[in-house]
Scaffold this active site. Structure first.
Site, PDB file in Angstrom:
ATOM      1  N   CYS A   1       2.374 -16.777  -8.216  1.00  0.00           N
ATOM      2  CA  CYS A   1       1.960 -16.313  -9.638  1.00  0.00           C
ATOM      3  C   CYS A   1       0.637 -15.251  -9.734  1.00  0.00           C
ATOM      4  O   CYS A   1       1.383 -14.145  -9.593  1.00  0.00           O
ATOM      5  CB  CYS A   1       1.710 -17.250 -10.502  1.00  0.00           C
ATOM      6  SG  CYS A   1       3.422 -18.072 -11.216  1.00  0.00           S
TER       7      CYS A   1
ATOM      8  N   GLY B   1     -14.101 -20.572  -3.145  1.00  0.00           N
ATOM      9  CA  GLY B   1     -13.263 -20.981  -1.978  1.00  0.00           C
ATOM     10  C   GLY B   1     -12.688 -19.690  -1.167  1.00  0.00           C
ATOM     11  O   GLY B   1     -13.323 -18.755  -0.869  1.00  0.00           O
TER      12      GLY B   1
ATOM     13  N   GLY C   1      -3.876 -17.894  -4.307  1.00  0.00           N
ATOM     14  CA  GLY C   1      -2.673 -17.555  -3.662  1.00  0.00           C
ATOM     15  C   GLY C   1      -1.481 -18.201  -4.528  1.00  0.00           C
ATOM     16  O   GLY C   1      -1.588 -18.220  -5.839  1.00  0.00           O
TER      17      GLY C   1
ATOM     18  N   LYS D   1      22.784 -24.495  -3.121  1.00  0.00           N
ATOM     19  CA  LYS D   1      21.647 -25.188  -3.987  1.00  0.00           C
ATOM     20  C   LYS D   1      22.003 -25.856  -4.945  1.00  0.00           C
ATOM     21  O   LYS D   1      21.537 -27.163  -5.346  1.00  0.00           O
ATOM     22  CB  LYS D   1      20.663 -23.909  -4.439  1.00  0.00           C
ATOM     23  CG  LYS D   1      19.378 -24.250  -4.738  1.00  0.00           C
ATOM     24  CD  LYS D   1      18.540 -22.929  -4.972  1.00  0.00           C
ATOM     25  CE  LYS D   1      17.250 -23.077  -5.662  1.00  0.00           C
ATOM     26  NZ  LYS D   1      16.680 -21.963  -5.767  1.00  0.00           N
TER      27      LYS D   1
HETATM   28  C1  UDX Z   1      -0.850 -20.544 -12.023  1.00  0.00           C
HETATM   29  C2  UDX Z   1      -1.306 -20.693 -13.301  1.00  0.00           C
HETATM   30  O1  UDX Z   1      -2.088 -21.698 -13.505  1.00  0.00           O
HETATM   31  C3  UDX Z   1      -0.024 -21.015 -14.242  1.00  0.00           C
HETATM   32  O2  UDX Z   1      -0.280 -21.173 -15.642  1.00  0.00           O
HETATM   33  C4  UDX Z   1       0.978 -20.101 -14.166  1.00  0.00           C
HETATM   34  O3  UDX Z   1       2.264 -20.247 -14.836  1.00  0.00           O
HETATM   35  C5  UDX Z   1       1.411 -19.520 -12.523  1.00  0.00           C
HETATM   36  O4  UDX Z   1       0.247 -19.561 -11.796  1.00  0.00           O
HETATM   37  P1  UDX Z   1      -0.265 -22.020  -9.874  1.00  0.00           P
HETATM   38  O5  UDX Z   1      -0.167 -20.779  -9.087  1.00  0.00           O
HETATM   39  O6  UDX Z   1       0.627 -22.995  -9.510  1.00  0.00           O
HETATM   40  O7  UDX Z   1      -0.451 -21.719 -11.319  1.00  0.00           O
HETATM   41  O8  UDX Z   1      -1.539 -22.828  -9.354  1.00  0.00           O
HETATM   42  P2  UDX Z   1      -3.212 -22.785  -9.989  1.00  0.00           P
HETATM   43  O9  UDX Z   1      -3.313 -24.343  -9.957  1.00  0.00           O
HETATM   44  O10 UDX Z   1      -3.344 -22.170 -11.275  1.00  0.00           O
HETATM   45  O11 UDX Z   1      -3.973 -22.162  -8.601  1.00  0.00           O
HETATM   46  C6  UDX Z   1      -3.746 -20.853  -8.405  1.00  0.00           C
HETATM   47  C7  UDX Z   1      -4.724 -20.308  -7.231  1.00  0.00           C
HETATM   48  O12 UDX Z   1      -6.154 -20.522  -7.496  1.00  0.00           O
HETATM   49  C8  UDX Z   1      -4.615 -21.476  -6.105  1.00  0.00           C
HETATM   50  O13 UDX Z   1      -4.623 -20.737  -4.874  1.00  0.00           O
HETATM   51  C9  UDX Z   1      -5.873 -22.205  -6.251  1.00  0.00           C
HETATM   52  O14 UDX Z   1      -6.459 -22.516  -4.955  1.00  0.00           O
HETATM   53  C10 UDX Z   1      -6.749 -21.053  -6.569  1.00  0.00           C
HETATM   54  N1  UDX Z   1      -7.881 -21.590  -7.378  1.00  0.00           N
HETATM   55  C11 UDX Z   1      -7.818 -21.990  -8.591  1.00  0.00           C
HETATM   56  C12 UDX Z   1      -9.216 -21.252  -6.971  1.00  0.00           C
HETATM   57  O15 UDX Z   1      -9.613 -20.887  -5.903  1.00  0.00           O
HETATM   58  N2  UDX Z   1     -10.351 -21.728  -7.698  1.00  0.00           N
HETATM   59  C13 UDX Z   1     -10.194 -22.484  -8.901  1.00  0.00           C
HETATM   60  O16 UDX Z   1     -11.211 -22.547  -9.440  1.00  0.00           O
HETATM   61  C14 UDX Z   1      -9.038 -22.546  -9.321  1.00  0.00           C
END
Ligand code: UDX
Length: 434
Positions: free
Chosen positions: A260, A253, A257, A35
């Site tokens: 995090c 929705g 997922g 990597k």
């Molecule tokens: C998240 C946090 O936002 C970030 O601050 C942290 O450091 C890591 O986890 P990430 O997992 O990249 O980031 O995605 P994010 O855009 O936050 O969305 C997380 C999930 O929530 C996705 O599955 C998204 O589809 C879902 N989501 C988000 C919804 O279902 N509805 C929403 O209104 C917003």
């Protein structure tokens, strides 16, 4: 000051590139030598908009390098950002074995004062364990400090999140460590919040779990909308106009997922329960999220009745747009359920197909990966929207309808206007609205 970044996963790679972009001298290290070799050539192992360009430019400038020699990297550095994985263990708690291993490496190579910064998401109190481990294993009488600087970056916008953060949380227990970290983030000094270490550690888990709760809350309201004449988009809009609530993270929705939210939520539940705190609020958040897939499957059955041998297109496999990440994505559960029911699947995603192929290999009888959404739609009895990629908003739906055997769309992300698609002649099912 020389900075080491240990771990070149999502957080580590973005941190190394971001700190180099701030003008610091950075060495990234990882025990996976292949990597490191790839990254040293300027290739990134993940899909993340903007990251490769910045990586290449810092490698060229010379203030960013990568090495597979963890010991040498630690010895050569004054500040060590620990960015190794803290995956979910069997009981929901975070598996801290990589953090412990790195702490021992640091102890063995402590050749001068160093600040050890936790960047990975860790349970509150981890810093005390790191401190204890380094003290136990160190061979010199050199001094060190532990600090917490949690990362909040989102996949898909990780580079801009790092370079232009809303806030930088710094948890410290000495002035010496505080001054060093403040200097590192000089560029964003107006956004610093300095706390003690337990607080900084908890802020990260508390933030992610709160956002997860917001999503489960709006999904719960969507369930109510489906039993009444209310419309979830308007409910969310009406709620979001109150600045105390805010309009973000109110998109109903298929649930949350990614690497995090699901993991951090379960870890915080475990942390709380271990400390004797009732965590039922967050347990419900998790339960509501887990039932999203079943509710979606029921909609598909409402449209198609029997799924055995039905041809179904799934558009979107990544857990959200602008990433190739499928971890904990609703598409995994959905594909498993559809295959269990005997459906024949045509799958499409602009970036995540290769990752999905590792979980569900191509099998001409049951699973076909397609090059375009149109190819996926060919001859299918229904088309499902699982991830809201931009390109799906812009599909030529008339053409799609002409390609499908039955004009049925089940939209798990509410990307279309129901009246518009129905006018084209589709039977249309979405989330929390008629
Ligand atoms: C998240 C946090 O936002 C970030 O601050 C942290 O450091 C890591 O986890 P990430 O997992 O990249 O980031 O995605 P994010 O855009 O936050 O969305 C997380 C999930 O929530 C996705 O599955 C998204 O589809 C879902 N989501 C988000 C919804 O279902 N509805 C929403 O209104 C917003």
């Amino acid at each position: 000051m020389k900075i080491a970044v240990i771990g070149t996963g999502y957080v580590g790679l973005v941190t190394a590139v971001g700190l180099a972009e701030f003008g610091h001298n950075v060495i990234g290290t990882d025990k996976m030598a292949d990597k490191i070799e790839k990254i040293s050539r300027g290739e990134i192992p993940i899909y993340e908009p903007g990251l490769e360009v910045l990586l290449k430019s810092s490698l060229k400038k010379g203030n960013l390098a990568f090495s597979a020699d963890v010991n040498e990297t630690i010895q050569a550095s004054d500040i060590i950002f620990v960015c190794v994985g803290t995956p979910q263990g069997d009981d929901g708690s975070a598996d801290m074995s990589q953090i412990e291993e790195v702490s021992r490496f640091i102890a063995e190579n402590l050749n001068g004062y160093k600040v050890v910064v936790e960047k990975s998401t860790v349970p509150v109190k981890t810093s005390s364990w790191i401190k204890r481990t380094i003290s136990l294993y160190k061979k010199s009488d050199m001094d060190f400090d532990v600090a917490s600087n949690p990362e909040f970056l989102r996949e898909g916008s990780a580079v801009s999140d790092f370079l232009n953060p809303d806030r930088i949380i710094i948890g410290v227990e000495t002035e010496r460590a505080r001054d060093i970290l403040v200097k590192i983030y000089e560029r964003a000094k107006d956004r610093l919040l300095i706390t003690n270490i337990d607080t900084a550690e908890l802020i990260k888990h508390a933030s992610n779990s709160f956002l997860a709760m917001k999503i489960s809350y709006i999904n719960l309201m969507a369930n109510l909308c489906e039993k009444t004449d209310a419309n979830i988009e308007q409910v969310a809009k009406g709620m979001g106009l109150d600045p105390r609530i805010g309009s973000l993270f109110l998109k109903a929705g298929l649930g949350f997922g990614g690497s995090c939210f699901p993991k951090d939520l379960k870890a915080l539940i475990k942390i709380g329960e271990d400390l004797g705190v009732n965590m039922n609020l967050l347990k419900e958040t998790d339960r509501i999220n887990a039932e999203r897939a079943r509710i979606f499957l029921e909609k598909i059955k409402k449209a198609l009745w029997i799924l055995k041998d039905k041809r179904i297109a799934v558009l979107g496999l990544a857990f959200k747009p602008d990433t190739d990440d499928i971890r904990e994505g609703p598409s995994i559960r959905l594909i498993t359920d559809l295959l269990d029911e005997g459906a024949v699947l045509r799958l499409y995603d602009p970036e995540a197909q290769n990752n999905m192929k590792e979980l569900f290999p191509e099998d001409k009888a049951r699973i076909t990966y397609c090059r375009t959404p149109y190819e996926a739609a060919a001859g299918v009895n229904a088309l499902l929207i699982c991830t809201e990629w931009r390109e799906f908003f812009e599909l030529d739906l008339k053409k799609i309808k002409g390609l499908m055997a039955n004009p049925i769309i089940v939209d798990g992300r509410n990307i279309y206007n129901p009246d518009d698609v129905r006018k084209i002649g589709f039977e249309y099912y979405s989330v929390g609205r008629k």
